[in-house]
Enzyme design. Sequence first.
Site, mmCIF file in Angstrom:
data_model
loop_
_atom_site.group_PDB
_atom_site.id
_atom_site.type_symbol
_atom_site.label_atom_id
_atom_site.label_comp_id
_atom_site.label_asym_id
_atom_site.label_seq_id
_atom_site.Cartn_x
_atom_site.Cartn_y
_atom_site.Cartn_z
ATOM 1 N N GLU A 72 -47.660 28.383 -16.559
ATOM 2 C CA GLU A 72 -47.370 28.954 -15.242
ATOM 3 C C GLU A 72 -46.819 27.910 -14.270
ATOM 4 O O GLU A 72 -45.912 28.196 -13.486
ATOM 5 C CB GLU A 72 -48.660 29.568 -14.660
ATOM 6 C CG GLU A 72 -48.509 30.194 -13.288
ATOM 7 C CD GLU A 72 -47.737 31.512 -13.308
ATOM 8 O OE1 GLU A 72 -47.332 31.963 -12.220
ATOM 9 O OE2 GLU A 72 -47.538 32.071 -14.403
ATOM 10 N N ASP A 73 -47.349 26.680 -14.333
ATOM 11 C CA ASP A 73 -47.066 25.714 -13.268
ATOM 12 C C ASP A 73 -46.320 24.451 -13.702
ATOM 13 O O ASP A 73 -46.116 23.547 -12.890
ATOM 14 C CB ASP A 73 -48.389 25.302 -12.592
ATOM 15 C CG ASP A 73 -49.047 26.459 -11.863
ATOM 16 O OD1 ASP A 73 -48.312 27.289 -11.303
ATOM 17 O OD2 ASP A 73 -50.279 26.536 -11.871
#
Length: 583
Positions: A72-73
């Site tokens: 996600e990051d």
Amino acid sequence: MSTPFAVKEIIKKDPHGLVARAFAFSEKAHRAQTRKTGEPYFNHALATAETLLAWRLDDATIAAGLLHDTVEDTGVTLDAVKKEFGGEVAFLVDGVTKLGRVKYRGAENKAENLRKMILALSQDLRVVFIKLADRLHNMQTLAALPPAKQKRVALETDEIYASLAYRLGMHNLSGELQDLSFPYLHPREYRWLIATAKEQYEERSAYLEKIKPMVEKLLREHDIKPVGLEVRAKRYASLYKKLLRRDMDIGKIYDLVAMRVIVSTVAECYAALGVIHETYPPVPRRIKDYIAMPKPNGYKSLHTTVIGPEGKTIEFQIRTKEMHDEDEYGVAAHWLYDEKRRGTRTASGERLAKELTWVQQLKTWQEHLFEAAEEGAGADTKDHKELLDAMKVDFFTDRIFAVTPQGDVIDLPVGATPVDFAYHVHSALGDSCAGARVNGALVPLDHKLKSGDVVEILAHKGKKPSEDWLRFVKTTMARDHIRAALRGGKTGSAGAIVRALKTPTRSELKIVREAHFENADEIMNVIRRSNMHILHSHTDDQKGGHYRFKRIEVQSTDRAKIDKLIVKLKQVKGVREVSYKFV
């Protein structure tokens, strides 16, 4: 519980193992990132993994906890995770990533978030464990975020994650999440509670610490060797909810601080209860046996309130070590006990999900509900709000358990009635319900059940449901069946479900006040100052000459606002009781 940096101890023992490789991979992926607190982002991944280790979860889950934010990051792809760590870890990371993509704002997003949570629950419980560990650390560092985001995250945590943890039997986690949310959702009430309860907490804690050696000596004299004696303070969020039901009188809270007695066997639990009662007289109707009759989420313990030394009340909670671990870790404790029994970490998150009846019921229910609503009513904002409210009431609110005369336990939301009970036993029993006995006494059909009630439904052949039942039933299942029976049709159609989810638009306050106080104007002013629009007001006849009932309808169904209003109304001189219902 694991100690800080216990993950690093695993790495020392197996420097080339799954957890060690995930640690190095995640640390490298997050190297250039910092959190709002200013600390390295990797600290969050490590904290999540430490919590999962404390819950005694398997290496694949701990590794996924270390990696849960990489896709996600960072620039890491799911394929890269799968190639490096295998399909099982990649599946868990993907599940957590999907859960994180929907933010809890707006009815549509809230409903979709809850829907994704249900899907994750039904596929593999470990995805949800990782998300719960992730949320716990996020809440512990929430102060670094802007105020608007603090409130949104706290609301989601309180409404969904704390309730979910409770349903999974993780009582300690549920209480901690509620406590962490409380100051952001109700800052004024939190400050009041801290100021009010601090002295009582300290006084009662000191009292129990003083008598703890006496209790241990007493048990040992009767050949009961406690594994542990703990002094446990009631959590602030839980205390506040209980105060709302106890006239805000902290003196009426018996379990503000309780003593936990942990022993080795079930037999010792009952023996310890007998010894304690022989020495300290029990308070009537304050003995609860959750061992013989566990709560729906698996909670087991004996509870009793006694009159201790110096005439002070003490609540004892008596349980085995296994019961204590299950109270702390809930369903996650299956990993710990499977490991002990088999010598390996073999518990399957998928298998455990299938074993939890309510998880499978929830999955089937939400699939059926969403399909019907989309087919019959589209998916506008109002529909999403109704679906969200229905899911929260039926599966994520506080629960009670009622019992059939045969001893079967029926899991219901707080506020459920005998009609709800009847429909959860069988639809035909609900349709033919003509009356009910609770604990042997006849009660009206709108009677609110309590945990432990033994409910007998009186059925008449050929009886049909009454439209009036829709006014008081709590569960969507009951509403759906009643609507269908009134139309003479089948349950489950899109129109029936959506119509069954229509929510009330106003509330009726019932205020019991002493007749000699002329306080009607003050009561109305308190309501107006709370920004409540008064629709109707009526004063009933005197009750025994000493009390008057005042019924006031207001145009609001906001539970939080009404709870705050009730606190204010109870402070009006002469007001004895305040209750409400949605109409």
